[in-house]
Design a protein around this motif. Structure first.
Motif, PDB file in Angstrom:
ATOM      1  N   LEU A  94      49.795  30.245 -20.047  1.00  0.00           N
ATOM      2  CA  LEU A  94      50.682  29.637 -19.072  1.00  0.00           C
ATOM      3  C   LEU A  94      51.984  30.108 -18.883  1.00  0.00           C
ATOM      4  N   GLY A  95      52.792  30.705 -20.072  1.00  0.00           N
ATOM      5  CA  GLY A  95      53.801  30.925 -20.160  1.00  0.00           C
ATOM      6  C   GLY A  95      54.110  31.541 -21.481  1.00  0.00           C
ATOM      7  N   ILE A  96      55.150  32.589 -21.230  1.00  0.00           N
ATOM      8  CA  ILE A  96      55.677  33.280 -22.703  1.00  0.00           C
ATOM      9  C   ILE A  96      57.246  33.312 -22.422  1.00  0.00           C
ATOM     10  N   GLU A  97      57.789  32.854 -23.234  1.00  0.00           N
ATOM     11  CA  GLU A  97      59.156  32.881 -23.146  1.00  0.00           C
ATOM     12  C   GLU A  97      59.592  33.763 -24.431  1.00  0.00           C
ATOM     13  N   VAL A  98      60.464  34.845 -23.975  1.00  0.00           N
ATOM     14  CA  VAL A  98      60.879  35.840 -25.258  1.00  0.00           C
ATOM     15  C   VAL A  98      62.448  36.002 -25.408  1.00  0.00           C
ATOM     16  N   ALA A  99      62.938  35.761 -26.454  1.00  0.00           N
ATOM     17  CA  ALA A  99      64.259  35.724 -26.665  1.00  0.00           C
ATOM     18  C   ALA A  99      64.800  36.000 -28.217  1.00  0.00           C
ATOM     19  N   ILE A 100      66.015  36.345 -28.277  1.00  0.00           N
ATOM     20  CA  ILE A 100      66.457  36.339 -29.678  1.00  0.00           C
ATOM     21  C   ILE A 100      66.437  34.921 -30.296  1.00  0.00           C
ATOM     22  N   SER A 101      66.708  34.084 -29.923  1.00  0.00           N
ATOM     23  CA  SER A 101      66.778  32.703 -30.114  1.00  0.00           C
ATOM     24  C   SER A 101      66.401  31.776 -29.161  1.00  0.00           C
ATOM     25  N   ILE A 102      65.507  30.778 -29.803  1.00  0.00           N
ATOM     26  CA  ILE A 102      64.990  29.805 -28.331  1.00  0.00           C
ATOM     27  C   ILE A 102      65.401  28.315 -28.785  1.00  0.00           C
ATOM     28  N   PRO A 103      66.446  28.042 -28.222  1.00  0.00           N
ATOM     29  CA  PRO A 103      67.005  26.543 -28.959  1.00  0.00           C
ATOM     30  C   PRO A 103      66.224  25.506 -28.003  1.00  0.00           C
ATOM     31  N   ALA A 104      66.209  24.262 -28.517  1.00  0.00           N
ATOM     32  CA  ALA A 104      65.197  23.260 -27.902  1.00  0.00           C
ATOM     33  C   ALA A 104      65.244  22.878 -26.534  1.00  0.00           C
ATOM     34  N   LEU A 105      66.637  22.912 -26.005  1.00  0.00           N
ATOM     35  CA  LEU A 105      66.796  22.979 -24.521  1.00  0.00           C
ATOM     36  C   LEU A 105      66.035  24.072 -23.871  1.00  0.00           C
ATOM     37  N   ARG A 106      65.986  25.144 -24.275  1.00  0.00           N
ATOM     38  CA  ARG A 106      65.302  25.997 -23.526  1.00  0.00           C
ATOM     39  C   ARG A 106      63.837  25.869 -23.785  1.00  0.00           C
ATOM     40  N   VAL A 107      63.415  25.436 -24.839  1.00  0.00           N
ATOM     41  CA  VAL A 107      62.074  25.297 -24.743  1.00  0.00           C
ATOM     42  C   VAL A 107      61.682  23.893 -23.725  1.00  0.00           C
ATOM     43  N   ILE A 108      62.389  23.003 -23.667  1.00  0.00           N
ATOM     44  CA  ILE A 108      62.391  22.156 -22.714  1.00  0.00           C
ATOM     45  C   ILE A 108      62.240  22.412 -21.096  1.00  0.00           C
ATOM     46  N   ARG A 109      63.079  23.278 -21.084  1.00  0.00           N
ATOM     47  CA  ARG A 109      63.105  23.937 -19.727  1.00  0.00           C
ATOM     48  C   ARG A 109      62.340  24.718 -19.376  1.00  0.00           C
ATOM     49  N   THR A 110      61.620  25.474 -20.302  1.00  0.00           N
ATOM     50  CA  THR A 110      60.222  26.390 -20.027  1.00  0.00           C
ATOM     51  C   THR A 110      59.180  25.456 -19.983  1.00  0.00           C
ATOM     52  N   LEU A 111      59.120  24.390 -20.646  1.00  0.00           N
ATOM     53  CA  LEU A 111      57.746  23.361 -20.548  1.00  0.00           C
ATOM     54  C   LEU A 111      57.715  22.664 -18.989  1.00  0.00           C
ATOM     55  N   GLU A 112      59.012  22.165 -18.844  1.00  0.00           N
ATOM     56  CA  GLU A 112      59.095  21.652 -17.337  1.00  0.00           C
ATOM     57  C   GLU A 112      58.807  22.685 -16.190  1.00  0.00           C
ATOM     58  N   ARG A 113      59.093  23.799 -16.265  1.00  0.00           N
ATOM     59  CA  ARG A 113      58.891  24.938 -15.304  1.00  0.00           C
ATOM     60  C   ARG A 113      57.489  25.020 -15.386  1.00  0.00           C
ATOM     61  N   ILE A 114      56.770  25.097 -16.667  1.00  0.00           N
ATOM     62  CA  ILE A 114      55.282  25.342 -16.683  1.00  0.00           C
ATOM     63  C   ILE A 114      54.435  24.059 -15.913  1.00  0.00           C
ATOM     64  N   ILE A 115      55.161  23.049 -16.100  1.00  0.00           N
ATOM     65  CA  ILE A 115      54.490  21.741 -15.490  1.00  0.00           C
ATOM     66  C   ILE A 115      54.646  21.633 -14.242  1.00  0.00           C
ATOM     67  N   GLU A 116      55.751  22.073 -13.547  1.00  0.00           N
ATOM     68  CA  GLU A 116      55.929  22.128 -11.892  1.00  0.00           C
ATOM     69  C   GLU A 116      54.763  23.153 -11.654  1.00  0.00           C
TER      70      GLU A 116
END
Length: 173
Positions: free
Chosen positions: A151-173
């Motif tokens: 459903l989604g792959i987020e790639v970054a040097i660092s993935i903070p909690a706010l970015r995880v939440i934002r990614t999950l909300e985008r996948i839900i929409e």
């Protein structure tokens, strides 16, 4: 010269049975004359040490050699050598047994539930790897358990909690 009990016994038997001189018997057995003439002393003290060790280990079951020796040295004031006390301690077989670790008996886990349709359960996992120049990066992977679709792959040097939440909300929409 290191004395061996066998060499000492051979020299003693050669002197007693054959009438050979002590010097010749010691040279032949490769021991020194002082080793030939050596006699153990203080055997009554060994009995006293053994008595103390037995009394201490029966009174204090959790005490090992170290605590017994320190008690005899510091509290009772005996000046016995630790090697001698350890030899007697081991000959009495007072060594503490090492207790085996208790293993927890676990029941068999329930098998994972298989979803009936898409978007019922998702799995989320973090992975990390390094680039050729040594920099590390992380990926956040979200999969649908029903059809194993990514459903989604987020790639970054660092993935903070706010970015995880934002990614999950985008996948839900």
């Amino acid at each position: 010269m290191q004395a061996s009990p066998a060499g000492q016994w051979m020299a003693i038997s050669a002197v007693r049975l054959r009438g050979v001189s002590i010097a010749l018997a010691c040279r032949t057995s490769q021991i020194s004359e002082s080793c030939y003439r050596y006699e153990r002393k203080l055997s009554n003290e060994n009995a006293e040490i053994a008595d103390w060790l037995v009394r201490l280990t029966t009174a204090h079951r959790t005490w090992g050699f170290g605590l017994c020796f320190l008690y005899l040295r510091n509290v009772k004031g005996f000046a016995w050598n630790h090697k001698r006390v350890r030899r007697i301690y081991r000959s009495l077989e007072l060594n503490l047994r090492s207790k085996p670790k208790k293993r927890l008996v676990r029941e068999k886990p329930e098998p994972l539930a298989v979803p009936d349709g898409p978007n019922m359960t998702w799995s989320m996992d973090f992975m990390s790897d390094k680039l050729s120049d040594g920099r590390s990066f992380r990926t956040l992977n979200v999969l649908d358990d029903f059809n194993r679709e990514g459903l989604g792959i987020e790639v970054a040097i660092s993935i903070p909690a706010l970015r995880v939440i934002r990614t999950l909300e985008r996948i839900i929409e």
